[in-house]
Design an enzyme around this catalytic site. Structure first.
Site, short mmCIF file in Angstrom:
data_model
loop_
_atom_site.label_atom_id
_atom_site.label_comp_id
_atom_site.label_asym_id
_atom_site.label_seq_id
_atom_site.Cartn_x
_atom_site.Cartn_y
_atom_site.Cartn_z
N CYS A 78 0.82 -1.22 0.00
CA CYS A 78 0.00 0.00 0.00
C CYS A 78 0.85 1.26 0.00
O CYS A 78 0.66 2.15 -0.82
CB CYS A 78 -0.94 -0.01 1.21
SG CYS A 78 -1.85 1.51 1.39
N CYS A 98 -1.59 1.70 -3.00
CA CYS A 98 -2.60 2.76 -2.78
C CYS A 98 -2.03 4.17 -2.74
O CYS A 98 -2.56 5.07 -3.39
CB CYS A 98 -3.31 2.54 -1.44
SG CYS A 98 -3.45 0.84 -0.92
N LYS A 140 -0.18 5.39 -5.98
CA LYS A 140 -1.25 5.40 -7.00
C LYS A 140 -2.13 6.63 -6.86
O LYS A 140 -2.40 7.32 -7.82
CB LYS A 140 -2.07 4.11 -6.87
CG LYS A 140 -3.27 3.95 -7.77
CD LYS A 140 -4.55 4.54 -7.28
CE LYS A 140 -4.99 4.19 -5.89
NZ LYS A 140 -5.47 2.84 -5.72
N TYR A 167 -9.72 -3.15 -10.69
CA TYR A 167 -9.20 -1.99 -9.96
C TYR A 167 -7.95 -1.38 -10.63
O TYR A 167 -7.93 -0.23 -11.01
CB TYR A 167 -8.77 -2.40 -8.54
CG TYR A 167 -9.85 -2.69 -7.55
CD1 TYR A 167 -10.30 -1.70 -6.68
CD2 TYR A 167 -10.38 -3.96 -7.43
CE1 TYR A 167 -11.26 -1.98 -5.72
CE2 TYR A 167 -11.35 -4.25 -6.47
CZ TYR A 167 -11.78 -3.25 -5.62
OH TYR A 167 -12.73 -3.52 -4.68
N GLU A 223 -7.62 2.06 -12.81
CA GLU A 223 -6.93 3.19 -12.19
C GLU A 223 -5.76 3.65 -13.05
O GLU A 223 -5.59 4.85 -13.29
CB GLU A 223 -6.46 2.80 -10.78
CG GLU A 223 -7.64 2.60 -9.85
CD GLU A 223 -7.29 2.17 -8.43
OE1 GLU A 223 -8.14 2.31 -7.55
OE2 GLU A 223 -6.16 1.69 -8.20
N HIS A 282 -27.28 20.98 0.49
CA HIS A 282 -27.49 21.49 -0.85
C HIS A 282 -26.53 22.63 -1.15
O HIS A 282 -26.32 23.47 -0.28
CB HIS A 282 -28.94 21.96 -0.98
CG HIS A 282 -29.31 22.33 -2.37
ND1 HIS A 282 -29.45 21.36 -3.37
CD2 HIS A 282 -29.54 23.52 -2.95
CE1 HIS A 282 -29.78 21.98 -4.49
NE2 HIS A 282 -29.83 23.27 -4.28
N GLU A 335 -26.44 14.53 -1.74
CA GLU A 335 -27.80 14.71 -1.22
C GLU A 335 -28.78 13.79 -1.93
O GLU A 335 -29.83 13.44 -1.39
CB GLU A 335 -28.24 16.17 -1.30
CG GLU A 335 -28.45 16.71 -2.70
CD GLU A 335 -28.86 18.18 -2.71
OE1 GLU A 335 -29.76 18.56 -1.96
OE2 GLU A 335 -28.25 18.96 -3.48
P1 NDP Z 1 -8.42 -8.22 -9.86
O1 NDP Z 1 -8.19 -9.56 -9.33
O2 NDP Z 1 -9.40 -7.32 -9.18
O3 NDP Z 1 -8.83 -8.30 -11.39
C1 NDP Z 1 -8.04 -8.96 -12.33
C2 NDP Z 1 -8.39 -8.48 -13.72
O4 NDP Z 1 -7.60 -9.18 -14.67
C3 NDP Z 1 -9.85 -8.78 -14.08
O5 NDP Z 1 -10.30 -7.78 -14.94
C4 NDP Z 1 -9.71 -10.13 -14.79
O6 NDP Z 1 -10.74 -10.39 -15.72
C5 NDP Z 1 -8.41 -9.94 -15.55
N1 NDP Z 1 -7.75 -11.22 -15.82
C6 NDP Z 1 -7.46 -12.19 -14.93
N2 NDP Z 1 -6.82 -13.21 -15.54
C7 NDP Z 1 -6.70 -12.86 -16.84
C8 NDP Z 1 -6.14 -13.50 -17.96
N3 NDP Z 1 -5.57 -14.69 -17.88
N4 NDP Z 1 -6.20 -12.86 -19.14
C9 NDP Z 1 -6.79 -11.65 -19.23
N5 NDP Z 1 -7.32 -10.98 -18.20
C10 NDP Z 1 -7.29 -11.59 -17.01
O7 NDP Z 1 -6.98 -7.59 -9.93
P2 NDP Z 1 -6.31 -6.18 -9.86
O8 NDP Z 1 -4.96 -6.50 -10.40
O9 NDP Z 1 -7.06 -5.08 -10.47
O10 NDP Z 1 -6.27 -5.92 -8.29
C11 NDP Z 1 -5.67 -6.84 -7.41
C12 NDP Z 1 -6.19 -6.65 -6.02
O11 NDP Z 1 -5.73 -5.44 -5.49
C13 NDP Z 1 -7.69 -6.65 -5.93
O12 NDP Z 1 -8.08 -7.74 -5.16
C14 NDP Z 1 -8.06 -5.37 -5.23
O13 NDP Z 1 -8.84 -5.69 -4.09
C15 NDP Z 1 -6.76 -4.76 -4.80
N6 NDP Z 1 -6.71 -3.35 -5.18
C16 NDP Z 1 -7.56 -2.45 -4.60
C17 NDP Z 1 -7.54 -1.14 -4.96
C18 NDP Z 1 -8.48 -0.19 -4.33
O14 NDP Z 1 -9.03 -0.49 -3.28
N7 NDP Z 1 -8.73 0.97 -4.92
C19 NDP Z 1 -6.62 -0.63 -5.95
C20 NDP Z 1 -5.80 -1.65 -6.52
C21 NDP Z 1 -5.86 -2.93 -6.15
P3 NDP Z 1 -12.16 -10.97 -15.25
O15 NDP Z 1 -12.89 -9.81 -14.65
O16 NDP Z 1 -12.78 -11.44 -16.53
O17 NDP Z 1 -11.87 -12.07 -14.30
#
Ligand code: NDP
Length: 456
Positions: free
Chosen positions: A46, A51, A54, A180, A184, A438, A443
Site C-alpha cells: 500500500c 494505494c 497510486k 481496480y 486506475e 445542498h 444529497e
Molecule cells: P483483480 O483480481 O481485481 O482483477 C483482475 C483483472 O484481470 C480482471 O479484470 C480479470 O478479468 C483480468 N484477468 C485475470 N486473468 C486474466 C487473464 N488470464 N487474461 C486476461 N485478463 C485476465 O486484480 P487487480 O490486479 O485489479 O487488483 C488486485 C487486487 O488489489 C484486488 O483484489 C483489489 O482488491 C486490490 N486493489 C484495490 C484497490 C483499491 O481499493 N482501490 C486498488 C488496486 C488494487 P475478469 O474480470 O474477466 O476475471
C-alpha cells in the site's frame, strides 16, 4: 535472546506491510516482545507500491481535466507542460517520508525490526537472513504480488510495481485487465497524456461491481479517450524495432511503447517454507484461516492479502489489530467481512459498499432499486459530458439499505461516510429522515423517493 517463555519473541511477524505493522505495534502495546522482518521496504504494498503512490498519480492525472474545465469558469489557462520525472521524484520523496514514519512507529513501539527476508525453519523457528529466531506465536503478513498470465513475450510487459518507476511517460501504453488496477492506471496514463489502449476479456469493465457502475465506467473510459477493446485477449507480446506489438485473439495487432498487465495478484507464499511449520495452503495459494485469522497450526496466524479474504489495506489493518487484541489483549475479536466499503480511483472514481443489484436478491430476498444519474453541477459550466451515478439497493422486507454505489467526483469520500449507515443496518426511512446538504451530489442519497425497479 530467549525470554521467560523460552522463545526469543512472544510474537514474530513476517512482513512489515499494513497488516503486519499494525499487529506488531498493537501486540507490543499489550506487552508482548515482538520481532518483525521485511525483505523489501517497511510499509508494504500500500505505502510503497500501491494505494498511496497510486493516489498521488491519480491527483496528478486529474489536472489535465481541471485545466480544461477552468475555461468554463472564466479562467484562461496558458500553455501547460507536464514532467513525469518531476512527478516521480516528488512521489518518491513522499514515499520515503512515509517509510520513515513506519520505521519510527515500529521503533517507538519497541518492536525489533529485521530488514531481511524471513522463512520458516520449523513450527516456532524463523530464519531471518543468517539468523535463526524463535517465537511463541508467528503471524504471516506477506501480502500478495502481481500475477501475469503465461503468454509468449510477457517478459516484455510490466506490472503496477514497475509502472511507478518508469523513466519516461510512455507515449502509447496498453493496459491488460478490467478491474481496480487496470482502470486506475488507464485513467492515470490517459490523464497524463499517454495514448491508452485498455484490453479486457469481459464485456464491461469492473466485473463483480454493480451493473450500473460497470456501464457508467465503461462509457466514461471511452468518453475520456481511452481506447477500450472489450471481449479481447492478448495472445502474444512481440518486441519490434518500433515498439511492442500485441497480438490479439481477433483483429489487427496493436503497437505500443509499454505493456502493463493488471490481471490480478496472488498470495505471497512462495519459498516461505510454510510446509516446515505444517500450515495449510489452499490450492489457489492463499493461507486458510478462521475468523480469528488462525491457520491450521494453532500458534500461527495470517492476516491481509496472503489470506485473500478481502484484499484491501484497511481490511488487513483491521485483521492485524483484531489478531493482536485477541491473542495479546485478552479481547476476542473475530473479523466480520460484511459490508466492507471500497473504491476504484478511476476517472471518474467509484465508491461502493454492500450488494450489487445483481447479487442482492440472492442475499436478502426482494429488493427495491433507487437510482439517480445526472450531470454533476460543476460540468454545467465546464461543458464536460460526464455522468455521475447514485444508487441505493434496499431490502424490501426489512427496508434495510444493503447497497450503495456511487460514481462521480468524490465518490470514495461520500461512500466512506455512508458506509457507517449501511454497516449499522439503517433503513431507507432513516435515510429519508436525514436532510440533505445542498447543493451536493451526495444529497441524492437521502432524497431519492421512488424505486426505479424492483426484483424478487
Ligand atoms: P483483480 O483480481 O481485481 O482483477 C483482475 C483483472 O484481470 C480482471 O479484470 C480479470 O478479468 C483480468 N484477468 C485475470 N486473468 C486474466 C487473464 N488470464 N487474461 C486476461 N485478463 C485476465 O486484480 P487487480 O490486479 O485489479 O487488483 C488486485 C487486487 O488489489 C484486488 O483484489 C483489489 O482488491 C486490490 N486493489 C484495490 C484497490 C483499491 O481499493 N482501490 C486498488 C488496486 C488494487 P475478469 O474480470 O474477466 O476475471
Amino acid at each position: 535472546m530467549s525470554g521467560k517463555t523460552g522463545y526469543d519473541f512472544d510474537l514474530f511477524v513476517i512482513g512489515a506491510g499494513s497488516g503486519g505493522v499494525r499487529a506488531a505495534r498493537i501486540a507490543a502495546g499489550h506487552g508482548a516482545r515482538v520481532g518483525i522482518c521485511e525483505e523489501s521496504r517497511v510499509g508494504g504494498t500500500c505505502v510503497i507500491r500501491g494505494c498511496v503512490p497510486k493516489k498521488l498519480l491519480v491527483y496528478a492525472a486529474h489536472f489535465a481535466e481541471d485545466f480544461e474545465d477552468a475555461r468554463g469558469f472564466g479562467w484562461s489557462v496558458g500553455p501547460v507542460r507536464f514532467s513525469w520525472p518531476d512527478l516521480i521524484r516528488a512521489k518518491d520523496a513522499e514515499i520515503d517520508r512515509l517509510n520513515q514514519v513506519y520505521l519510527r512507529l515500529l521503533s517507538d513501539a519497541g518492536v525489533t525490526l529485521f530488514e531481511e527476508r524471513g522463512t520458516f525453519a520449523g513450527p516456532h523457528e524463523i530464519r531471518v537472513g543468517v539468523q535463526l529466531v524463535s517465537a511463541k506465536r508467528i503471524l504471516v503478513a506477506t501480502g500478495g504480488r502481481p500475477w501475469l498470465p503465461d503468454v509468449p513475450g510477457v517478459e516484455y510487459a510490466i506490472s503496477s510495481d514497475e509502472a511507478f518507476h518508469l523513466e519516461a511517460l510512455p507515449a502509447r501504453v496498453a493496459i491488460i485487465g478490467g478491474s481496480y488496477i487496470a482502470c486506475e492506471f488507464a485513467g492515470i496514463f490517459n490523464g497524463l497524456g499517454s495514448r491508452v489502449t485498455q484490453i479486457y476479456r469481459g464485456e464491461a469493465l469492473l466485473r463483480g461491481f454493480d451493473g450500473d457502475v460497470r456501464r457508467v465506467i465503461t462509457t466514461e473510459h471511452r468518453r475520456k479517450g481511452i481506447e477500450l477493446m472489450l471481449g479481447r485477449n492478448v495472445e502474444a507480446v512481440v518486441k519490434t524495432d518500433s515498439g511492442l506489438e500485441l497480438v490479439l485473439d481477433r483483429g489487427d495487432p496493436i503497437l505500443v511503447d509499454q505493456v502493463m498487465y493488471a490481471t490480478g495478484r496472488v498470495p505471497n507464499v512462495r519459498g516461505l517454507g510454510l510446509e516446515k511449520a505444517g500450515v495449510e495452503v489452499r490450492a489457489d495459494g492463499r493461507i486458510a484461516v478462521d475468523d480469528l485469522s488462525c491457520t491450521s497450526v494453532e500458534h500461527i496466524c495470517a492476516v491481509g492479502d496472503v489470506t485473500s479474504r478481502v484484499n484491501l489495506t484497511p481490511v488487513a489493518i483491521y485483521e492485524g489489530h483484531a489478531f493482536a487484541d485477541t491473542v495479546f489483549g485478552g479481547v476476542t475479536r473475530p473479523v466480520n467481512h460484511e459490508f466492507v466499503p471500497s473504491a476504484v480511483f478511476s476517472q471518474p472514481p467509484v465508491g461502493t459498499v454492500g450488494y450489487a443489484e445483481e447479487m442482492a436478491t440472492h442475499h436478502v430476498g426482494p429488493v427495491d432499486i433507487y437510482l439517480s444519474e445526472f450531470r454533476p453541477m460543476k460540468h454545467t459550466l465546464s461543458g464536460r459530458e460526464e455522468k455521475a451515478l447514485m444508487k441505493l439497493v434496499v431490502a424490501r422486507d426489512t427496508q434495510q439499505v444493503v447497497g450503495i454505489h456511487v460514481v462521480g467526483p468524490d465518490a470514495p469520500e461520500i461512500v466512506q461516510g455512508f458506509a457507517v449507515a449501511v454497516k449499522s443496518g439503517l433503513t431507507k426511512d432513516r435515510f429519508d429522515r436525514t436532510i440533505g446538504i445542498h447543493p451536493t451530489a451526495a444529497e441524492e442519497l437521502v432524497t431519492m423517493k421512488t424505486p426505479v425497479r424492483s426484483h424478487g
